[in-house]
Motif scaffolding. Structure first.
Motif, PDB file in Angstrom:
ATOM      1  N   LEU A   1       0.851  -1.182   0.000  1.00  0.00           N
ATOM      2  CA  LEU A   1       0.000   0.000   0.000  1.00  0.00           C
ATOM      3  C   LEU A   1       0.888   1.234   0.000  1.00  0.00           C
ATOM      4  N   THR A   2       0.740   2.051  -1.029  1.00  0.00           N
ATOM      5  CA  THR A   2       1.454   3.325  -1.093  1.00  0.00           C
ATOM      6  C   THR A   2       0.542   4.414  -0.552  1.00  0.00           C
ATOM      7  N   PHE A   3       1.004   5.116   0.480  1.00  0.00           N
ATOM      8  CA  PHE A   3       0.180   6.132   1.128  1.00  0.00           C
ATOM      9  C   PHE A   3       0.998   7.413   1.293  1.00  0.00           C
ATOM     10  N   PHE A   4       0.669   8.420   0.481  1.00  0.00           N
ATOM     11  CA  PHE A   4       1.345   9.718   0.560  1.00  0.00           C
ATOM     12  C   PHE A   4       0.333  10.825   0.272  1.00  0.00           C
ATOM     13  N   GLU A   5       0.554  11.977   0.880  1.00  0.00           N
ATOM     14  CA  GLU A   5      -0.341  13.105   0.660  1.00  0.00           C
ATOM     15  C   GLU A   5      -0.129  13.702  -0.724  1.00  0.00           C
ATOM     16  N   ILE A   6      -1.109  14.493  -1.149  1.00  0.00           N
ATOM     17  CA  ILE A   6      -1.060  15.188  -2.434  1.00  0.00           C
ATOM     18  C   ILE A   6      -1.212  16.680  -2.176  1.00  0.00           C
ATOM     19  N   ASN A   7      -0.415  17.470  -2.860  1.00  0.00           N
ATOM     20  CA  ASN A   7      -0.474  18.922  -2.713  1.00  0.00           C
ATOM     21  C   ASN A   7      -0.756  19.568  -4.066  1.00  0.00           C
TER      22      ASN A   7
ATOM     23  N   LEU B   1     -13.479  14.005 -14.660  1.00  0.00           N
ATOM     24  CA  LEU B   1     -12.822  12.731 -14.957  1.00  0.00           C
ATOM     25  C   LEU B   1     -11.309  12.867 -15.100  1.00  0.00           C
ATOM     26  N   THR B   2     -10.716  13.571 -14.166  1.00  0.00           N
ATOM     27  CA  THR B   2      -9.262  13.608 -14.060  1.00  0.00           C
ATOM     28  C   THR B   2      -8.891  13.124 -12.662  1.00  0.00           C
ATOM     29  N   GLY B   3      -7.610  12.884 -12.438  1.00  0.00           N
ATOM     30  CA  GLY B   3      -7.227  12.359 -11.136  1.00  0.00           C
ATOM     31  C   GLY B   3      -5.759  12.562 -10.833  1.00  0.00           C
ATOM     32  N   ALA B   4      -5.411  12.232  -9.597  1.00  0.00           N
ATOM     33  CA  ALA B   4      -4.018  12.311  -9.156  1.00  0.00           C
ATOM     34  C   ALA B   4      -3.751  11.169  -8.190  1.00  0.00           C
ATOM     35  N   LEU B   5      -2.562  10.581  -8.291  1.00  0.00           N
ATOM     36  CA  LEU B   5      -2.177   9.444  -7.466  1.00  0.00           C
ATOM     37  C   LEU B   5      -1.258   9.895  -6.332  1.00  0.00           C
ATOM     38  N   PRO B   6      -1.037   9.022  -5.336  1.00  0.00           N
ATOM     39  CA  PRO B   6      -0.308   9.415  -4.121  1.00  0.00           C
ATOM     40  C   PRO B   6       1.047  10.056  -4.390  1.00  0.00           C
ATOM     41  N   GLY B   7       1.356  11.048  -3.576  1.00  0.00           N
ATOM     42  CA  GLY B   7       2.654  11.699  -3.660  1.00  0.00           C
ATOM     43  C   GLY B   7       2.761  12.774  -4.718  1.00  0.00           C
ATOM     44  N   THR B   8       1.676  13.053  -5.418  1.00  0.00           N
ATOM     45  CA  THR B   8       1.714  14.044  -6.493  1.00  0.00           C
ATOM     46  C   THR B   8       1.892  15.452  -5.932  1.00  0.00           C
ATOM     47  N   GLU B   9       2.742  16.212  -6.577  1.00  0.00           N
ATOM     48  CA  GLU B   9       2.938  17.626  -6.257  1.00  0.00           C
ATOM     49  C   GLU B   9       2.622  18.426  -7.518  1.00  0.00           C
ATOM     50  N   VAL B  10       1.584  19.237  -7.440  1.00  0.00           N
ATOM     51  CA  VAL B  10       1.140  20.008  -8.601  1.00  0.00           C
ATOM     52  C   VAL B  10       1.445  21.477  -8.368  1.00  0.00           C
ATOM     53  N   GLY B  11       2.155  22.077  -9.296  1.00  0.00           N
ATOM     54  CA  GLY B  11       2.529  23.475  -9.170  1.00  0.00           C
ATOM     55  C   GLY B  11       1.373  24.421  -9.426  1.00  0.00           C
ATOM     56  N   GLN B  12       1.612  25.668  -9.160  1.00  0.00           N
ATOM     57  CA  GLN B  12       0.600  26.712  -9.284  1.00  0.00           C
ATOM     58  C   GLN B  12       0.090  26.842 -10.717  1.00  0.00           C
ATOM     59  N   ASP B  13      -1.215  27.155 -10.836  1.00  0.00           N
ATOM     60  CA  ASP B  13      -1.843  27.454 -12.126  1.00  0.00           C
ATOM     61  C   ASP B  13      -1.697  26.297 -13.116  1.00  0.00           C
ATOM     62  N   SER B  14      -1.989  25.092 -12.634  1.00  0.00           N
ATOM     63  CA  SER B  14      -2.001  23.907 -13.501  1.00  0.00           C
ATOM     64  C   SER B  14      -3.443  23.528 -13.804  1.00  0.00           C
ATOM     65  N   THR B  15      -3.705  23.147 -15.038  1.00  0.00           N
ATOM     66  CA  THR B  15      -5.049  22.719 -15.430  1.00  0.00           C
ATOM     67  C   THR B  15      -4.983  21.339 -16.060  1.00  0.00           C
ATOM     68  N   PHE B  16      -5.821  20.421 -15.550  1.00  0.00           N
ATOM     69  CA  PHE B  16      -5.960  19.086 -16.125  1.00  0.00           C
ATOM     70  C   PHE B  16      -7.279  19.033 -16.877  1.00  0.00           C
ATOM     71  N   ILE B  17      -7.230  18.660 -18.148  1.00  0.00           N
ATOM     72  CA  ILE B  17      -8.458  18.537 -18.927  1.00  0.00           C
ATOM     73  C   ILE B  17      -8.757  17.059 -19.137  1.00  0.00           C
ATOM     74  N   PRO B  18     -10.033  16.707 -19.313  1.00  0.00           N
ATOM     75  CA  PRO B  18     -10.405  15.290 -19.421  1.00  0.00           C
ATOM     76  C   PRO B  18      -9.737  14.636 -20.632  1.00  0.00           C
ATOM     77  N   ILE B  19      -9.383  13.391 -20.562  1.00  0.00           N
ATOM     78  CA  ILE B  19      -9.346  12.498 -19.412  1.00  0.00           C
ATOM     79  C   ILE B  19      -7.873  12.308 -19.095  1.00  0.00           C
TER      80      ILE B  19
ATOM     81  N   ASP C   1       4.344  12.078  -8.900  1.00  0.00           N
ATOM     82  CA  ASP C   1       4.504  13.002 -10.018  1.00  0.00           C
ATOM     83  C   ASP C   1       4.803  14.404  -9.491  1.00  0.00           C
ATOM     84  N   GLU C   2       5.670  15.119 -10.176  1.00  0.00           N
ATOM     85  CA  GLU C   2       5.965  16.509  -9.839  1.00  0.00           C
ATOM     86  C   GLU C   2       5.747  17.363 -11.082  1.00  0.00           C
TER      87      GLU C   2
END
Length: 508
Positions: free
Chosen positions: A435-441, A451-469, A476-477
């Protein structure tokens, strides 16, 4: 809410007078009376909402275009206001899970819906949408006429012609035009203003035409296309067997905590409801007969107008108690649960710390559900802060999505419908997995569309946009100031943005 509830209150009043209090007939017929009262509530709430919506549309008519996602932009503000006005009747309709009622509301509020359309728990935006006859939506599919990209709101009319099929968990983006008898395959998405040819099958994200649609008359041929015998043989009972282990958190603690949180959250509101009904409502309203004079009575008018507010107050009290009781159990489990890391979930071994992790996750489910599915979904931000499970920045919006603890949002973030941001992931074969358990920021101004998503440990920078899918991978960084899609998430260049979002947004 207050005005739309008045006919339902009068109906309950009439029903009480009809039987002159409690009787066997009263209780036998009460379920039918209650459902009828709910239908009246939906109808008149829709009529009142339509009235206010007409005024708003007269002041500032809805229009297509690309607008600034800012409080100073009138088009964005009025789009938000229109959404709020329509929220209550649609929330009521979706509680009954009767698609005919939702279709009626969509038509009432301006969407063009043809005959014999099937929604199947699909999501349809309530304006700038046109569906032809016999359109079928798969479970979890989304028909969008609006999309948020960075600091922009896109509004474009979406047209789906007759006999089209939008398969499960697919997304139709604003401005798309789908010709008749065309299929958008499962887990696919269109581009903004994409044109899908008639009698065709489209697949992928972004979708591409894969074949002309043709009828398959041979059932065995169809069965062979769907089922692969070799795939069935890959798994056997030996591989899939489950071996029991003793739980560090007894199973009865799950049952008792869930029962306590749900059950006791109704005790105080239920008691106050009983006192209100029989201490005030019955002697001053229900016991008297409905007449013109009684309706014009000052006391009666005050009771009729305040009754919805009393019910709303009791409902909010229930939500608060859910959060309060969950917080108590959650703090207990959180102190004993794991910190971040990768943990062995071998079912042959006892893992006390992971048992508390699962118990903590169990506690998290009901309060998220009851808040995000309530008529006041914006309270989810308060609830997550109150539980101490998440950090939620100001002005962040969380739609009807899947959310876990240890998900931190910066200011002005947006999580769209059916988004899934998870703090854990199970790796490996059942019984021998980790089991991988890490926070996401998520940095401020981050947007995760439908219908987008993020998996454990993801770090997303400012002003990022995810479009489907699309979705990130573990750890991920993403640096930010970019538009992302696909799985694993990749930054779109100008040509890809132009292809997916249009010429006007190629520099986003």
């Amino acid at each position: 809410m207050i005005l739309g509830a008045q006919p339902s209150i009068l109906w309950i009043w009439f029903y009480w007078n009809l039987f002159n209090g409690f009787s066997v007939s009263f209780f036998i017929l009460f379920p039918f009376s209650f459902i009828f009262g709910v239908l009246i509530l939906i109808l008149f709430s829709a009529i009142i909402s339509k009235f206010f919506l007409s005024i708003v549309n007269f002041i500032h008519p809805p229009k297509e275009g690309i607008f600034k996602r800012d409080g100073k932009d009138k088009d964005y503000c009025y789009w938000s206001l229109r959404s709020v006005i329509k929220k209550w009747p649609f929330w009521l309709a979706r509680q009954l899970s009767i698609s005919y009622i939702e279709i009626f509301l969509l038509r009432l509020f301006g969407a063009k819906i043809g005959k014999n359309c099937s929604l199947h728990e699909g999501w349809i935006d309530t304006e700038f949408v046109e569906l032809g006859d016999n359109v079928k939506l798969g479970q979890g599919s989304l028909i969008l006429s609006s999309l948020i990209v960075h600091d922009k709101l896109i509004l474009k009319k979406t047209i789906i012609k007759k006999n089209a099929i939008i398969s499960m968990h697919s997304v139709v983006l604003p401005g798309t035009k789908i010709e008749f008898n065309t299929v958008l395959d499962a887990l696919s998405s269109t581009n903004i203003e994409q044109y899908l040819d008639q009698n065709s099958i489209y697949r992928g994200s972004p979708c591409r035409k894969v074949m002309k649609k043709k009828d398959i008359k041979n059932k065995s041929e169809l069965r062979n296309l769907i089922f692969d015998k070799k795939e069935e043989d890959r798994y056997n009972k030996e591989i899939l067997r489950e071996e029991a282990k003793e739980l560090a958190v007894p199973f009865h603690l799950y049952i008792s905590s869930g029962w306590f949180i749900i059950g006791f959250s109704f005790v105080l509101p239920g008691f106050l409801f009983y006192v209100y009904i029989f201490g005030l409502l019955e002697p001053f309203l229900l016991s008297s007969f409905i007449t013109i004079n009684s309706l014009l009575n000052f006391t009666t008018s005050i009771i009729l107008l305040t009754l919805p507010l009393i019910f709303i107050g009791l409902y909010l009290l229930h939500l608060f108690l859910v959060a309060l009781f969950t917080r108590i159990f959650y703090k207990f489990a959180d102190r004993r649960g794991p910190e971040q890391g990768v943990f062995d979930r071998n079912l042959d071994k006892e893992s006390k710390i992971l048992d508390y992790y699962h118990f903590r996750s169990f506690l998290f489910k009901y309060p998220i559900y009851v808040f995000i599915r309530s008529p006041f979904p914006w309270l989810i931000n308060w609830e997550l802060r109150f539980l101490g499970s998440n950090k939620i920045g100001k002005n962040s919006v969380i739609e009807e999505c899947f959310l876990h603890s240890h998900i931190n949002l910066g200011k002005n973030c947006y999580l769209g419908t059916y988004t899934h941001i998870t703090n854990h992931l199970v790796d490996g074969v059942y019984g021998e997995e980790n089991l991988t358990f890490f926070e996401i920021n998520l940095g401020k101004d981050s947007v995760f569309e439908a219908l987008t998503g993020a998996l454990p440990g993801t770090e997303v920078g400012q002003d990022s946009t995810f479009i489907p899918i699309g979705s990130t991978v573990k750890f991920d960084e993403l640096k930010g100031y970019a538009t992302y899609s696909k799985f694993p998430a990749s930054k779109l260049d100008k040509d890809e943005i132009k292809d997916r979002l249009g010429e006007e947004l190629k520099n986003e």
